[in-house]
Scaffold this active site. Structure first.
Site, PDB file in Angstrom:
ATOM      1  CG  ASP A 188     -19.888   8.598 -23.809  1.00 53.98           C
ATOM      2  OD1 ASP A 188     -19.078   9.828 -24.487  1.00 53.98           O
ATOM      3  OD2 ASP A 188     -20.250   7.761 -24.989  1.00 53.98           O
ATOM      4  CD  GLU A 202     -16.756   7.866 -29.434  1.00 54.99           C
ATOM      5  OE1 GLU A 202     -16.928   8.108 -30.499  1.00 54.99           O
ATOM      6  OE2 GLU A 202     -16.244   7.618 -28.321  1.00 54.99           O
ATOM      7  CD  GLU A 203     -17.375   4.771 -26.206  1.00 55.44           C
ATOM      8  OE1 GLU A 203     -17.226   3.969 -26.686  1.00 55.44           O
ATOM      9  OE2 GLU A 203     -15.413   5.245 -25.878  1.00 55.44           O
ATOM     10  NE  ARG A 224      -4.388   8.836 -42.892  1.00 58.65           N
ATOM     11  CZ  ARG A 224      -3.012   8.314 -43.712  1.00 58.65           C
ATOM     12  NH1 ARG A 224      -2.422   7.979 -43.028  1.00 58.65           N
ATOM     13  NH2 ARG A 224      -3.396   8.274 -44.792  1.00 58.65           N
ATOM     14  CG  HIS A 278     -13.653   0.700 -25.414  1.00 59.89           C
ATOM     15  ND1 HIS A 278     -14.422   0.527 -26.091  1.00 59.89           N
ATOM     16  CD2 HIS A 278     -12.607   1.980 -25.662  1.00 59.89           C
ATOM     17  CE1 HIS A 278     -14.873   1.550 -26.967  1.00 59.89           C
ATOM     18  NE2 HIS A 278     -13.932   2.576 -26.611  1.00 59.89           N
TER      19      HIS A 278
END
Length: 387
Positions: free
Chosen positions: A80, A137-138, A177, A359
């Site tokens: 998306d 996802e957003e 990580r 963004h």
């Protein structure tokens, strides 16, 4: 094993796919055209099974290896875009006003498609590769929707992996990580209810603006004085609305903000203290407060063993010196966290070079990254499903 020769050969074709997706961005779950494009490509590649409509508009492909193993690992990309007006000026810039791929999901989708094409051609693994193309996802929790739709059980996924581009990190590098790598991005809304009146007679009012200002200041004490300083938390008030003109003290003031945390204990503490601070200060000043706290996705937590697998694959592609295995976590959020709650796995960052940030309206996915991403996915898949 550096970049795969075949990945380098595929780069021009994958770039065309990526630019097509970039020019035609879709938002949240409304990714029907993107999903159709993905399904069409998977069919062209000869992927063994293609399922659409998972988690509303997600697409899942199954690629079977040469052996008889039933082991399955999932590789996930998000599809998306964002509600942003693009100013990149690229020939393949968004054709749709107010929408653009400002987070690189076009690149993520294209890289996983490139890897799917390679894996379907070679099938140099024993088991099943499950390629997952996720909507929303957003801010739409598309990962959770796919998990709740039976993604892991239906396709027998035992491990799941994700990847995101990272502007400012050199092309050809990776970072990862163990443990929390991205934050839980929560929201809060506070309404202070006072008593309005003439600005010349403040003694006859209960001023919600001054109370709101006290709340803003005291919320900063959550990080400064309440939380363990070794456990990160961000509390930001990002909007303060009150009043209509210069000579009226309003009835209400509203505050909106975000909390970012990398630890569930700190997350609980922040929510508790926001309620206590808002209600306490409002009551102390003769007002009332309403607090709404909304939890979004959880902390994105990389599992130790799977993080090592991901780092090893990245090192095989980029070299040991180009993989940071103890990168600082990000306070941005990522709904892949829901998949990592459902199955062990890891989330890795791939270098995007010196480009506008995520963004940002000038952002455009760097096509130089494509071959590295394809090679990483292939190497990871083949490593995890060796005989």
């Amino acid at each position: 094993m550096p970049i795969l020769n075949r990945a380098a050969e595929l780069q021009a074709e994958v770039s065309e796919w990526r630019r097509h997706l970039h020019a035609n961005p879709e938002i949240l779950y409304d990714v029907e055209n993107t999903a159709a494009f993905v399904a069409e490509k998977l069919n062209e590649f000869g992927v063994d099974e293609i399922v659409t409509g998972v988690g509303r508009t997600g697409v899942v492909g199954v690629i079977k290896g040469r052996g008889e193993s039933s082991r399955s690992i999932g590789l996930r990309a998000d599809m998306d875009a964002l509600p942003i007006e693009e100013i990149s000026g690229k020939p393949w810039a968004s054709k749709i006003a107010g929408r653009m791929h400002a987070c690189g999901h076009d690149g993520h989708t294209a890289m996983l498609l490139g890897a799917a094409k390679y894996l379907a051609e070679t099938r140099n693994f024993n088991g099943r590769i499950i390629v997952i193309f996720q909507p929303a996802e957003e801010g739409g929790a598309g990962a959770l929707a796919m998990v709740q739709d039976g993604l892991m059980e239906r396709f027998g996924i035992e491990e799941v992996y994700g990847m995101h581009n990272m502007p400012g990190q050199p092309v050809g590098t990776f970072s990862i990580r163990k443990g929390g790598i991205m934050a839980a991005p929560d929201k809060f809304f506070i309404t202070v209810k006072g008593r309005g009146g003439h600005a010349a007679e403040p003694h006859n009012t209960v001023d919600p603006i001054t109370i709101g200002a006290q709340i803003v200041t005291n919320l900063q004490l959550i990080a400064a004085r309440n939380a363990n300083p070794l456990r990160s938390v961000v509390v930001s008030v990002t909007r303060f609305n009150a009043g209509t003109t210069h000579n009226i003290i309003p009835e209400e003031a509203s505050l909106t903000g975000t909390v970012r945390s990398l630890d569930e204990t700190v997350r609980d503490l922040a929510e508790k203290r926001i309620h206590e601070i808002a209600h306490g200060l409002a009551a102390a000043n003769g007002a009332e407060a309403e607090v709404v706290y909304e939890r979004a996705c959880p902390v994105t937590v990389n599992h130790p063993e799977e993080t090592e697998h991901a780092a090893r694959a990245a090192m095989d592609v980029a070299g040991k010196d180009k993989v940071n295995t103890d990168v600082d976590p990000s306070m941005a959020g990522e709904d892949f966290a829901f998949m990592l709650q459902s199955r062990p796995g890891a989330y890795i960052m791939i270098g995007h070079g010196d480009t506008p940030g995520l963004h940002n309206p000038a952002y455009d996915f760097n096509d130089e990254v494509l071959a590295y991403g394809i090679s990483y996915w292939v190497r990871l898949a083949e490593q995890r499903l060796t005989d």
